[in-house]
Design an enzyme around this catalytic site. Sequence first.
Site, PDB file in Angstrom:
ATOM      1  N   GLY A   1      54.608 -21.469 137.586  1.00 25.30           N
ATOM      2  CA  GLY A   1      53.843 -20.280 137.198  1.00 25.30           C
ATOM      3  C   GLY A   1      54.757 -19.163 136.700  1.00 25.30           C
TER       4      GLY A   1
ATOM      5  N   LYS B   1      51.960 -27.623 135.512  1.00 29.97           N
ATOM      6  CA  LYS B   1      51.261 -28.916 135.605  1.00 29.97           C
ATOM      7  C   LYS B   1      52.187 -29.995 135.048  1.00 29.97           C
ATOM      8  CE  LYS B   1      47.031 -27.000 136.294  1.00 29.97           C
ATOM      9  NZ  LYS B   1      47.547 -25.664 136.239  1.00 29.97           N
TER      10      LYS B   1
ATOM     11  N   ASP C   1      55.513 -15.579 145.257  1.00 22.39           N
ATOM     12  CA  ASP C   1      55.213 -15.912 146.657  1.00 22.39           C
ATOM     13  C   ASP C   1      56.407 -15.638 147.582  1.00 22.39           C
ATOM     14  OD1 ASP C   1      52.925 -16.892 145.425  1.00 22.39           O
ATOM     15  OD2 ASP C   1      53.615 -18.962 145.465  1.00 22.39           O
TER      16      ASP C   1
HETATM   17  O1  F6P Z   1      52.888 -19.695 143.021  1.00 21.62           O
HETATM   18  C1  F6P Z   1      52.513 -18.567 142.288  1.00 21.62           C
HETATM   19  C2  F6P Z   1      51.015 -18.417 142.261  1.00 21.62           C
HETATM   20  O2  F6P Z   1      50.710 -17.242 141.539  1.00 21.62           O
HETATM   21  C3  F6P Z   1      50.343 -18.406 143.623  1.00 21.62           C
HETATM   22  O3  F6P Z   1      50.501 -17.184 144.306  1.00 21.62           O
HETATM   23  C4  F6P Z   1      48.928 -18.745 143.249  1.00 21.62           C
HETATM   24  O4  F6P Z   1      48.244 -19.366 144.298  1.00 21.62           O
HETATM   25  C5  F6P Z   1      49.113 -19.729 142.111  1.00 21.62           C
HETATM   26  O5  F6P Z   1      50.412 -19.512 141.593  1.00 21.62           O
HETATM   27  C6  F6P Z   1      48.110 -19.594 140.999  1.00 21.62           C
HETATM   28  O6  F6P Z   1      48.341 -20.629 140.104  1.00 21.62           O
HETATM   29  P1  F6P Z   1      47.635 -20.710 138.675  1.00 21.62           P
HETATM   30  O7  F6P Z   1      48.424 -19.826 137.736  1.00 21.62           O
HETATM   31  O8  F6P Z   1      47.761 -22.147 138.320  1.00 21.62           O
HETATM   32  O9  F6P Z   1      46.234 -20.231 138.828  1.00 21.62           O
END
Ligand code: F6P
Length: 365
Positions: free
Chosen positions: A19, A84, A147
């Site tokens: 992310g 992904k 996180d």
């Molecule tokens: O790991 C970073 C994070 O932003 C988490 O805090 C959150 O649960 C997740 O990624 C969200 O992922 P995505 O961008 O796939 O919705």
Amino acid sequence: MSIKNMGEPKRIGILTSGGDCSGLNAVIRAVVNCAVDTYGWEVLGIRQATLGLMARPPQFTKLEIDQVDSLLTAGGTMLGTTNKGDPFAFPMTDGSLCDRSEEIIAGYHELGLDALIGIGGDGSLAILRRLAQQGGINLVGIPKTIDNDIGVTEHAIGFDTAVNIATEALDRLHFTAASHSRVMILEVMGRDAGHIAIAAGIAGGANVILIPEIPYTVEHICHKIKERQEKGKNYCLIIVSEAVRTHDGENVTITNRLGQSRYGGIGEYLADKIIEHIGVETRVTVLGHIQRGGTASPLDRLVATAFGVAAVNLIAEDKYDRMVTWQNRQVLSVPITEAIAQYSAVDPNGTLVKTAHGMGIYLGD
Ligand code: F6P
């Protein structure tokens, strides 16, 4: 130009994986400045994480200082990223999973890279390390994740900005909560660690902070709201981390039409419970990806710049399979295996928990 080592010109790659978050572009800027200006190397920015190395021809941009000059304040990642597609079990269009690791390794060697800087969280770094071990990739890792759950570093890039954004959200909710005599719930990210919630909760003056590491009861949350009302405080600010469970221990998730699930909804769950128990008007704000967007905080920019320079210096010393870390105001490095082995949750006996208790914040039981 202040080139101090023209002897061994290197061509290095850099990619962002997992992310996105604020501060990634500041790392890219630092790496390019240090590698090009200080060492006279070539830097190739790999597109879309490992997908750029999997593609044929490999997808990259040669990065020059002019291109990265304005990146310090830019959010996101100029290289693109993905969270992904594990290359060892890559989802194919026919629904099957395929090991495509050798294609990525071949991409690295096809580009003639001497080393690769991978900016990622623990999941991405574990994948990159496996690729590096399998394919002779000289890897240096840089930790990033809002996180902040990578154990060996006090700061991962993006965390401080996310805390700033969540704190500002609480600051804003404070006034509207007081104006309407409401309970305001702010749901924040953080996956299974409550670092964002506890840091922003204390900094933003929350009255209740709920994190996955500490159980709570709805009764005690309601007691806190009532107790405040009795003291003439007509509102209550609650910050809740996305992975906090229901009172009977269930994860709260959202599933989309493709059947993919992610955390989400604990704020609304709590609001319903509060209304059911004590009938106080309650509103929910889900901060979502706003926590990952926009200009990085000065601390994230500082750490990003220090990490970028340190990563290039590790390559100059031919030190690989290491991740840079921030410990006691110093940038150090540790073996990547050590970094990914040490998950960091909020310590229920740690300073922030004690601080919250000392402030009379309800943090759970
Ligand atoms: O790991 C970073 C994070 O932003 C988490 O805090 C959150 O649960 C997740 O990624 C969200 O992922 P995505 O961008 O796939 O919705």
